[in-house]
Scaffold this active site. Structure first.
Site, mmCIF file in Angstrom:
data_model
loop_
_atom_site.group_PDB
_atom_site.id
_atom_site.type_symbol
_atom_site.label_atom_id
_atom_site.label_comp_id
_atom_site.label_asym_id
_atom_site.label_seq_id
_atom_site.Cartn_x
_atom_site.Cartn_y
_atom_site.Cartn_z
ATOM 1 N N PHE A 180 3.488 16.870 -3.472
ATOM 2 C CA PHE A 180 3.181 15.652 -2.726
ATOM 3 C C PHE A 180 2.464 15.963 -1.409
ATOM 4 N N ASN A 217 0.797 -1.232 0.000
ATOM 5 C CA ASN A 217 0.000 0.000 0.000
ATOM 6 C C ASN A 217 0.826 1.278 0.000
ATOM 7 N N ARG A 226 19.004 5.313 -9.851
ATOM 8 C CA ARG A 226 18.348 6.067 -10.935
ATOM 9 C C ARG A 226 19.386 6.601 -11.916
ATOM 10 N N GLU A 267 11.863 2.595 -9.430
ATOM 11 C CA GLU A 267 12.832 3.651 -9.058
ATOM 12 C C GLU A 267 12.198 5.037 -9.148
ATOM 13 N N GLY A 268 10.883 5.108 -8.920
ATOM 14 C CA GLY A 268 10.140 6.369 -9.048
ATOM 15 C C GLY A 268 9.479 6.417 -10.404
HETATM 16 P P1 TGC Z 1 10.303 14.280 1.407
HETATM 17 O O1 TGC Z 1 9.629 14.948 2.583
HETATM 18 O O2 TGC Z 1 10.437 15.044 0.148
HETATM 19 O O3 TGC Z 1 11.753 13.768 1.839
HETATM 20 C C1 TGC Z 1 11.973 13.008 3.020
HETATM 21 C C2 TGC Z 1 13.435 13.122 3.381
HETATM 22 O O4 TGC Z 1 14.244 12.563 2.340
HETATM 23 C C3 TGC Z 1 15.091 13.570 1.758
HETATM 24 N N1 TGC Z 1 15.104 13.311 0.315
HETATM 25 C C4 TGC Z 1 16.171 12.853 -0.308
HETATM 26 N N2 TGC Z 1 17.412 12.573 0.128
HETATM 27 C C5 TGC Z 1 18.288 12.085 -0.751
HETATM 28 N N3 TGC Z 1 17.963 11.885 -2.049
HETATM 29 C C6 TGC Z 1 16.737 12.139 -2.529
HETATM 30 N N4 TGC Z 1 16.438 11.876 -3.803
HETATM 31 C C7 TGC Z 1 15.773 12.648 -1.650
HETATM 32 N N5 TGC Z 1 14.469 13.014 -1.770
HETATM 33 C C8 TGC Z 1 14.077 13.422 -0.552
HETATM 34 C C9 TGC Z 1 14.446 14.888 2.119
HETATM 35 O O5 TGC Z 1 15.390 15.921 2.126
HETATM 36 C C10 TGC Z 1 13.924 14.576 3.502
HETATM 37 O O6 TGC Z 1 15.016 14.570 4.392
HETATM 38 P P2 TGC Z 1 14.850 15.083 5.920
HETATM 39 O O7 TGC Z 1 16.208 14.972 6.496
HETATM 40 O O8 TGC Z 1 14.332 16.500 5.788
HETATM 41 O O9 TGC Z 1 13.837 14.167 6.539
HETATM 42 O O10 TGC Z 1 9.541 12.909 1.177
HETATM 43 P P3 TGC Z 1 8.106 12.605 0.624
HETATM 44 O O11 TGC Z 1 7.473 11.623 1.553
HETATM 45 O O12 TGC Z 1 7.344 13.869 0.314
HETATM 46 O O13 TGC Z 1 8.427 11.790 -0.730
HETATM 47 C C11 TGC Z 1 8.817 12.433 -1.817
HETATM 48 C C12 TGC Z 1 9.261 11.499 -2.998
HETATM 49 C C13 TGC Z 1 8.095 11.316 -3.917
HETATM 50 C C14 TGC Z 1 10.351 12.280 -3.690
HETATM 51 C C15 TGC Z 1 9.841 10.157 -2.692
HETATM 52 O O14 TGC Z 1 9.189 9.532 -1.704
HETATM 53 C C16 TGC Z 1 10.006 9.275 -3.947
HETATM 54 O O15 TGC Z 1 11.023 9.381 -4.633
HETATM 55 N N6 TGC Z 1 9.062 8.325 -4.271
HETATM 56 C C17 TGC Z 1 9.293 7.309 -5.282
HETATM 57 C C18 TGC Z 1 9.604 6.009 -4.565
HETATM 58 C C19 TGC Z 1 10.604 5.177 -5.317
HETATM 59 O O16 TGC Z 1 11.365 5.649 -6.151
HETATM 60 N N7 TGC Z 1 10.637 3.918 -4.998
HETATM 61 C C20 TGC Z 1 11.612 3.029 -5.589
HETATM 62 C C21 TGC Z 1 11.660 1.720 -4.858
HETATM 63 S S1 TGC Z 1 13.105 0.772 -5.221
HETATM 64 C C22 TGC Z 1 12.918 0.255 -6.778
HETATM 65 O O17 TGC Z 1 12.031 0.579 -7.481
HETATM 66 C C23 TGC Z 1 13.972 -0.660 -7.241
HETATM 67 S S2 TGC Z 1 13.766 -1.245 -8.829
HETATM 68 C C24 TGC Z 1 15.187 -2.128 -8.887
HETATM 69 C C25 TGC Z 1 15.557 -2.660 -10.195
HETATM 70 O O18 TGC Z 1 15.171 -3.806 -10.511
HETATM 71 O O19 TGC Z 1 16.341 -1.982 -10.913
HETATM 72 P P1 FAD Z 2 1.629 3.859 -7.129
HETATM 73 O O1 FAD Z 2 2.500 4.624 -6.195
HETATM 74 O O2 FAD Z 2 0.372 3.239 -6.606
HETATM 75 O O3 FAD Z 2 1.312 4.757 -8.375
HETATM 76 C C1 FAD Z 2 0.287 4.442 -9.327
HETATM 77 C C2 FAD Z 2 0.151 5.643 -10.283
HETATM 78 O O4 FAD Z 2 -0.197 6.826 -9.528
HETATM 79 C C3 FAD Z 2 1.476 5.944 -10.986
HETATM 80 O O5 FAD Z 2 1.200 6.335 -12.322
HETATM 81 C C4 FAD Z 2 2.014 7.145 -10.231
HETATM 82 O O6 FAD Z 2 2.842 7.983 -11.014
HETATM 83 C C5 FAD Z 2 0.730 7.852 -9.813
HETATM 84 N N1 FAD Z 2 0.932 8.689 -8.619
HETATM 85 C C6 FAD Z 2 1.276 8.290 -7.372
HETATM 86 N N2 FAD Z 2 1.388 9.348 -6.549
HETATM 87 C C7 FAD Z 2 1.129 10.444 -7.302
HETATM 88 C C8 FAD Z 2 1.103 11.852 -7.048
HETATM 89 N N3 FAD Z 2 1.396 12.360 -5.838
HETATM 90 N N4 FAD Z 2 0.767 12.675 -8.059
HETATM 91 C C9 FAD Z 2 0.499 12.190 -9.300
HETATM 92 N N5 FAD Z 2 0.500 10.885 -9.610
HETATM 93 C C10 FAD Z 2 0.817 10.024 -8.623
HETATM 94 N N6 FAD Z 2 10.592 -1.647 -5.165
HETATM 95 C C11 FAD Z 2 11.540 -1.896 -4.223
HETATM 96 O O7 FAD Z 2 11.489 -1.370 -3.106
HETATM 97 N N7 FAD Z 2 12.586 -2.728 -4.501
HETATM 98 C C12 FAD Z 2 12.712 -3.349 -5.707
HETATM 99 O O8 FAD Z 2 13.680 -4.096 -5.928
HETATM 100 C C13 FAD Z 2 11.711 -3.126 -6.694
HETATM 101 N N8 FAD Z 2 11.784 -3.786 -7.880
HETATM 102 C C14 FAD Z 2 10.751 -3.668 -8.763
HETATM 103 C C15 FAD Z 2 10.736 -4.478 -9.906
HETATM 104 C C16 FAD Z 2 9.677 -4.406 -10.797
HETATM 105 C C17 FAD Z 2 9.647 -5.308 -11.983
HETATM 106 C C18 FAD Z 2 8.644 -3.456 -10.591
HETATM 107 C C19 FAD Z 2 7.521 -3.332 -11.570
HETATM 108 C C20 FAD Z 2 8.639 -2.664 -9.463
HETATM 109 C C21 FAD Z 2 9.684 -2.763 -8.518
HETATM 110 N N9 FAD Z 2 9.687 -2.030 -7.331
HETATM 111 C C22 FAD Z 2 10.653 -2.239 -6.376
HETATM 112 C C23 FAD Z 2 8.537 -1.190 -6.986
HETATM 113 C C24 FAD Z 2 8.517 0.173 -7.673
HETATM 114 O O9 FAD Z 2 9.472 1.029 -7.146
HETATM 115 C C25 FAD Z 2 7.101 0.744 -7.510
HETATM 116 O O10 FAD Z 2 6.259 -0.011 -8.349
HETATM 117 C C26 FAD Z 2 7.017 2.209 -7.864
HETATM 118 O O11 FAD Z 2 7.719 3.000 -6.918
HETATM 119 C C27 FAD Z 2 5.565 2.719 -7.945
HETATM 120 O O12 FAD Z 2 4.810 2.285 -6.885
HETATM 121 P P2 FAD Z 2 3.367 1.565 -7.147
HETATM 122 O O13 FAD Z 2 3.586 0.498 -8.163
HETATM 123 O O14 FAD Z 2 2.821 1.213 -5.836
HETATM 124 O O15 FAD Z 2 2.501 2.674 -7.852
#
Ligand code: TGC
Ligand code: FAD
Length: 389
Positions: A388, A139, A248, A368-369
């Site tokens: 956000f 979630n 990223r 990765e976002g």
């Molecule tokens: P926010 O209030 O903006 O920030 C919280 C704290 O984090 C700091 N911060 C960062 N620090 C380092 N690098 C960054 N890029 C940072 N962005 C924010 C910020 O300064 C703050 O620090 P502090 O000390 O003040 O507490 O946080 P928010 O809750 O509003 O979230 C904002 C947002 C959307 C940017 C963030 O949550 C986000 O990037 N969401 C996307 C999540 C995501 O990328 N998930 C990826 C999961 S891993 C994955 O997908 C692996 S795939 C692997 C593969 O197979 O390749």
């Molecule tokens: P949601 O967050 O539910 O988003 C759904 C839609 O809503 C998206 O289009 C999004 O852009 C939009 N949205 C969300 N919030 C907003 C907003 N504030 N404003 C406008 N639009 C918004 N995660 C890990 O931690 N580790 C891993 O190793 C990893 N590997 C992965 C491998 C695969 C193959 C895949 C598919 C995903 C993986 N992920 C991993 C998870 C990945 O990082 C998430 O899928 C991704 O961050 C998006 O989260 P969600 O799928 O829950 O989508």
């Protein structure tokens, strides 16, 4: 050997070391990945562990980690070039290398203590151990700050409960870097090892994307985690987000490999395939597609080159990384779609790599976002207003 497009002579900017590393990874991809990848992807079967071990031998796991911990001690341009070559093979291979390098080795090196570094990094660098990174939950995807996974201090250990979803390499990981909240609600990193009681890693099946890669869950049911497995040197969401900056960055380079292979395939096909008595490459509409594809690849190459220099100087901002990840993944996905059209019906078959790349990139544009999240990060950077909150 395969020669990628280099319209602006960017090779002139590389060092001899960069070129040697790139050649060795390129040659390995041609030899060990390209001949088998389509079969694994079609069968929806993850690549064997030997692939990771071979990547370890090449120095592709943790290339920027210092040599004393088993890394290759290379710069960020070298890391980027390796990612490009791996993703030309398949995004699943680049994914494995991204997770191992940026999401597991990087946090252990940056936030871990000396014991943790010595225990885990050398084994991760060779590929003997496989790592996973647990941030996303069922979630909480784009808003990881809302995570529910948490742990309590039980005196001589921590008790961990919760679950992570969509985790690359989960079903086969030996160690997972898990982000969870402590009793005060602060996000902390824990090193959870396979075999700890109550820790399970069910596989996620039925994917149309990254079919040659393991994806799964990390489930924690009263897992007793030794206290020495807490990463001591970071608190808060910035811990996982700093790891994501590194991953990223690698993706922004990596997807160039997928785009380049689609372009190369489409160009060769257009020159050979004849319709109306002429190669289809002679028609203006096909030339427009090819010219625009090469233009976009060249722009994306320049973007990551500059980003790499900034990263080497430790001047890069997270928002600059977001811009490059977003731009380059979209570029690669559009190129895959355009290239597929150039191949007509043949483009949908597994005889060519384009459709596989296209399907993979649908994950890359989300993980990765997401594409939208990275746009909002740029919007925040420009305006100072977070969309956000
Ligand atoms: P926010 O209030 O903006 O920030 C919280 C704290 O984090 C700091 N911060 C960062 N620090 C380092 N690098 C960054 N890029 C940072 N962005 C924010 C910020 O300064 C703050 O620090 P502090 O000390 O003040 O507490 O946080 P928010 O809750 O509003 O979230 C904002 C947002 C959307 C940017 C963030 O949550 C986000 O990037 N969401 C996307 C999540 C995501 O990328 N998930 C990826 C999961 S891993 C994955 O997908 C692996 S795939 C692997 C593969 O197979 O390749
Ligand atoms: P949601 O967050 O539910 O988003 C759904 C839609 O809503 C998206 O289009 C999004 O852009 C939009 N949205 C969300 N919030 C907003 C907003 N504030 N404003 C406008 N639009 C918004 N995660 C890990 O931690 N580790 C891993 O190793 C990893 N590997 C992965 C491998 C695969 C193959 C895949 C598919 C995903 C993986 N992920 C991993 C998870 C990945 O990082 C998430 O899928 C991704 O961050 C998006 O989260 P969600 O799928 O829950 O989508």
């Amino acid at each position: 050997m395969y020669q990628p497009p280099d319209y602006y002579q960017l090779d002139d900017l590389l060092t001899d070391e960069h070129k040697i590393i790139r050649s060795s990874v390129r040659e390995w991809v041609d030899r060990s990945v390209k001949p088998v990848i389509e079969k694994y992807a079609q069968k929806h079967e993850p690549l064997p562990k030997s692939i990771l071990l071979e990547m370890g031998e090449l120095g592709a796991l943790g290339p920027f980690i210092p040599e004393q911990y088993g890394g290759a001690g290379l710069d960020q341009i070298a890391y980027g070039l390796i990612m490009t070559e791996l993703e030309r093979g398949d995004s699943s291979i680049r994914s494995s290398a991204s997770v191992q390098s940026s999401l597991v080795m990087y946090p252990i090196f940056t936030f871990g203590d000396e014991n943790q570094r010595m225990k885990y990094l050398p084994k991760l660098a060779t590929g003997e151990w496989i790592g996973a990174f647990g941030l996303t939950e069922p979630n909480h995807g784009s808003d990881p700050g809302g995570m529910l996974t948490h742990f309590e201090d039980k005196g001589n250990h921590f008790l961990l409960n919760g679950s992570k979803m969509w985790i690359t390499n989960a079903p086969v990981c030996n160690v997972a870097v898990v982000w969870a909240k402590d009793e005060t609600g602060k996000v902390r990193g824990l090193l959870v090892e396979r075999g700890m009681e109550g820790f399970s890693t069910p596989e996620t099946l039925n994917k149309w994307s990254l079919r040659a890669s393991y994806t799964g869950e990390l489930v924690f049911d009263n897992v007793k985690v030794p206290k020495e497995n807490l990463l001591p040197n970071v608190k808060g969401l910035k811990g996982p987000l700093m790891c994501l900056n590194s991953a990223r960055y690698g993706i922004a380079w990596g997807v160039l490999g997928a785009a380049m292979e689609c372009y190369d395939t489409a160009l060769h096909y257009a020159l050979e395939r004849k319709q109306f008595g002429k190669p289809i490459a002679s028609f203006q509409l096909q030339q427009k597609k090819l010219a625009e594809i090469l233009t976009e690849i060249t722009k994306a190459q320049l973007l990551v080159w500059r980003l790499g220099l900034l990263k080497n100087e430790e001047k890069v901002t997270p928002a600059q990384v977001s811009m490059a990840k977003r731009n380059n993944v979209e570029m690669a996905l559009k190129i895959a779609r355009e290239s597929r059209q150039i191949l007509g019906a043949m483009g949908i078959t597994g005889d060519f790599p384009i459709m596989r790349h296209m399907m993979n990139l649908e994950s890359v544009i989300t993980y990765e976002g997401t594409h939208d999240v990275h746009l909002l990060i740029t919007g925040n950077d420009i305006t100072g207003i977070s969309a956000f909150d």
